[in-house]
Motif scaffolding. Structure first.
Motif, PDB file in Angstrom:
ATOM      1  N   GLY A 162       0.839  -1.198   0.000  1.00  0.00           N
ATOM      2  CA  GLY A 162       0.000   0.000   0.000  1.00  0.00           C
ATOM      3  C   GLY A 162       0.873   1.246   0.000  1.00  0.00           C
ATOM      4  O   GLY A 162       0.587   2.228  -0.702  1.00  0.00           O
ATOM      5  N   ASN A 163       1.958   1.204   0.769  1.00  0.00           N
ATOM      6  CA  ASN A 163       2.910   2.335   0.776  1.00  0.00           C
ATOM      7  C   ASN A 163       3.465   2.584  -0.622  1.00  0.00           C
ATOM      8  O   ASN A 163       3.652   3.726  -1.039  1.00  0.00           O
ATOM      9  CB  ASN A 163       4.086   2.050   1.720  1.00  0.00           C
ATOM     10  N   ARG A 164       3.750   1.483  -1.328  1.00  0.00           N
ATOM     11  CA  ARG A 164       4.338   1.654  -2.679  1.00  0.00           C
ATOM     12  C   ARG A 164       3.324   2.298  -3.631  1.00  0.00           C
ATOM     13  O   ARG A 164       3.708   3.086  -4.497  1.00  0.00           O
ATOM     14  CB  ARG A 164       4.783   0.305  -3.235  1.00  0.00           C
ATOM     15  N   LEU A 165       2.040   1.964  -3.458  1.00  0.00           N
ATOM     16  CA  LEU A 165       1.026   2.626  -4.292  1.00  0.00           C
ATOM     17  C   LEU A 165       0.999   4.118  -3.965  1.00  0.00           C
ATOM     18  O   LEU A 165       0.884   4.966  -4.847  1.00  0.00           O
ATOM     19  CB  LEU A 165      -0.369   2.010  -4.060  1.00  0.00           C
ATOM     20  N   GLU A 166       1.107   4.404  -2.665  1.00  0.00           N
ATOM     21  CA  GLU A 166       1.098   5.814  -2.234  1.00  0.00           C
ATOM     22  C   GLU A 166       2.264   6.577  -2.874  1.00  0.00           C
ATOM     23  O   GLU A 166       2.120   7.729  -3.293  1.00  0.00           O
ATOM     24  CB  GLU A 166       1.208   5.883  -0.712  1.00  0.00           C
ATOM     25  N   ASP A 167       3.400   5.918  -2.958  1.00  0.00           N
ATOM     26  CA  ASP A 167       4.586   6.537  -3.546  1.00  0.00           C
ATOM     27  C   ASP A 167       4.291   6.945  -5.000  1.00  0.00           C
ATOM     28  O   ASP A 167       4.640   8.049  -5.442  1.00  0.00           O
ATOM     29  CB  ASP A 167       5.725   5.504  -3.479  1.00  0.00           C
ATOM     30  N   ILE A 168       3.654   6.051  -5.737  1.00  0.00           N
ATOM     31  CA  ILE A 168       3.335   6.367  -7.142  1.00  0.00           C
ATOM     32  C   ILE A 168       2.332   7.524  -7.195  1.00  0.00           C
ATOM     33  O   ILE A 168       2.517   8.502  -7.941  1.00  0.00           O
ATOM     34  CB  ILE A 168       2.759   5.122  -7.872  1.00  0.00           C
ATOM     35  N   LEU A 169       1.288   7.443  -6.391  1.00  0.00           N
ATOM     36  CA  LEU A 169       0.261   8.502  -6.396  1.00  0.00           C
ATOM     37  C   LEU A 169       0.889   9.847  -6.042  1.00  0.00           C
ATOM     38  O   LEU A 169       0.559  10.882  -6.640  1.00  0.00           O
ATOM     39  CB  LEU A 169      -0.859   8.157  -5.402  1.00  0.00           C
ATOM     40  N   ALA A 170       1.816   9.830  -5.083  1.00  0.00           N
ATOM     41  CA  ALA A 170       2.469  11.083  -4.673  1.00  0.00           C
ATOM     42  C   ALA A 170       3.333  11.629  -5.798  1.00  0.00           C
ATOM     43  O   ALA A 170       3.343  12.833  -6.067  1.00  0.00           O
ATOM     44  CB  ALA A 170       3.310  10.834  -3.417  1.00  0.00           C
ATOM     45  N   CYS A 171       4.048  10.731  -6.496  1.00  0.00           N
ATOM     46  CA  CYS A 171       4.935  11.183  -7.582  1.00  0.00           C
ATOM     47  C   CYS A 171       4.157  11.885  -8.687  1.00  0.00           C
ATOM     48  O   CYS A 171       4.668  12.799  -9.322  1.00  0.00           O
ATOM     49  CB  CYS A 171       5.667   9.990  -8.192  1.00  0.00           C
TER      50      CYS A 171
END
Ligand code: PLP
Length: 369
Positions: A92-101
């Motif tokens: 889930g954190n990794r998805l957040e990273d993409i969304l933030a980028c």
């Protein structure tokens, strides 16, 4: 020469002899009908695997699971739309990273790792913010082994008229996924986990109507990982926008063929049987398992080591005995948690053999303290 190890890991996984033999294929250029046939077959089999209908399209991306997730998430959100992320672990954190980028407006339901998301909280978040056009969640949160409530969240998303993206990277081939039943608009996956294939490519399955068209209102946000471009090339010619990882596409085709021969239901039953053997075995050794079976996937078991056995030493010792497991991530690393995965070319007899090695390893380590 690479030493043979038994991989009880959530990817890369062990593959069959047949799959390995496919890797030594005759040299093949991709701009040819023979390669297009392979891509056509992969795309059709992927739709079958996700139980999708003709309203969906499948594309193959060169790159690991993150590439598939980024291809989808970089391309499906229109300017001005917000995203609700439900997360309860590393992926889930990794998805957040993409969304933030990509700079999207986002709301996050941020749960402690291993906590089951509540669909009512998703409903409340969507009701409170009409700009949240997409909901994102991981199907199988590999870092804990938890199966998130995709079906219930899908129902909430549908009833609020929003769209659902699900990271199926560690679920596809190991869990019963049905994009129609679960109201999944877009999802991702890889060959090198429960499909028992190899690393290096990944895929996205999307409801065509849920993928916005590129244009003045939606300019491309990247070059290589653009979903619309992948769909355009796939639908026109069963090609990819750029040179694909040819060998990995060939291996994905073979892995899907193997899966279709075994049957998805039979594959899932095999994984369930393997997981049941492993869980009963570690419990018989007195080890604590992170999740109750009802919340756990068919393929990952998270286990705490007994007091006095250090995680790093344990992983090294098991590896010396030719068995590979991964250390727990994030907060669980410090709690001496490790993960046993039964994904890929793995059978009940392999799991029983693993338990014998695990038993001896723990006894030896405790004896020598
Ligand atoms: C659920 C999930 N999503 C995404 C990823 C990232 O995939 P990759 O490491 O192939 O980029 C993983 C990897 O284990 C995963 O388990």
């Amino acid at each position: 020469m690479i030493e043979k190890k038994m991989l009880f890991t959530p990817g890369p996984v062990m593959t069959s002899r047949r799959l390995k033999s496919v890797l030594a294929h005759p040299d093949m250029p991709h701009r040819q009908p023979a390669f297009e046939q392979i891509v056509r077959r992969i795309r059709a089999n992927l739709l079958t695997l996700f139980r999708a209908d003709a309203g969906y399209v499948a594309v193959v991306v060169s790159g690991s699971g993150t590439a598939a997730n980024e291809t989808a998430l970089s391309s499906i959100v229109r300017p001005g739309e917000g995203v609700l992320l439900v997360k309860n672990g590393e992926f889930g954190n990794r998805l957040e990273d993409i969304l933030a980028c990509y700079g999207y407006e986002r709301r996050t339901i941020d749960l402690p790792w291993g906590t089951m998301p509540d669909p009512a909280a998703v409903a409340a978040a969507l009701a409170a913010n009409p700009r949240l056009a997409w909901v994102c969640m991981v199907y199988h949160e590999t870092s804990t082994g938890m199966i998130n409530p995709v079906r219930a969240v899908g129902e909430v998303v549908r009833s609020h008229g929003r769209k659902l993206f699900i990271d199926c990277v560690s679920a596809v081939g190991g869990q019963d996924i049905d994009v129609l039943r679960d109201h999944i608009d877009v999802c991702s996956g890889v060959p090198n986990k429960a499909l028992a294939g190899t690393t290096g490519c990944s895929f996205v399955v999307a409801r065509r109507a849920s993928v916005p068209a590129l244009g003045p209102d939606l300019p491309r946000r990247n070059v290589y990982l653009n979903l619309q471009k992948h769909i355009e090339w796939a639908e026109k010619t069963n090609q990819t926008p750029n040179t694909p990882a040819v060998t990995m596409f060939i291996a994905l085709d073979a892995a899907l063929e193997e899966l279709m021969e075994e049957g998805l239901d039979a594959r899932i039953r095999r994984y369930q049987e393997c997981a049941a053997i492993l869980r009963a075995g570690v419990r018989a050794l007195g080890l604590r398992v992170l999740l109750p079976d009802a919340q756990a996937s068919n393929t990952v078991t998270s286990v705490f080591l007994p007091a006095g056995v250090m995680l790093k030493d344990f992983i090294t010792e098991l590896d010396r005995r030719a068995y590979v497991v991964y250390a727990g991530k994030g907060p669980f690393y410090d709690q001496n948690m490790f993960q046993i995965a039964n994904m890929g070319w793995i059978r009940p007899a392999d799991c029983r053999a693993f338990l014998k090695v695990l038993t001896r390893t723990l006894a030896d380590m405790q004896k020598h303290g």
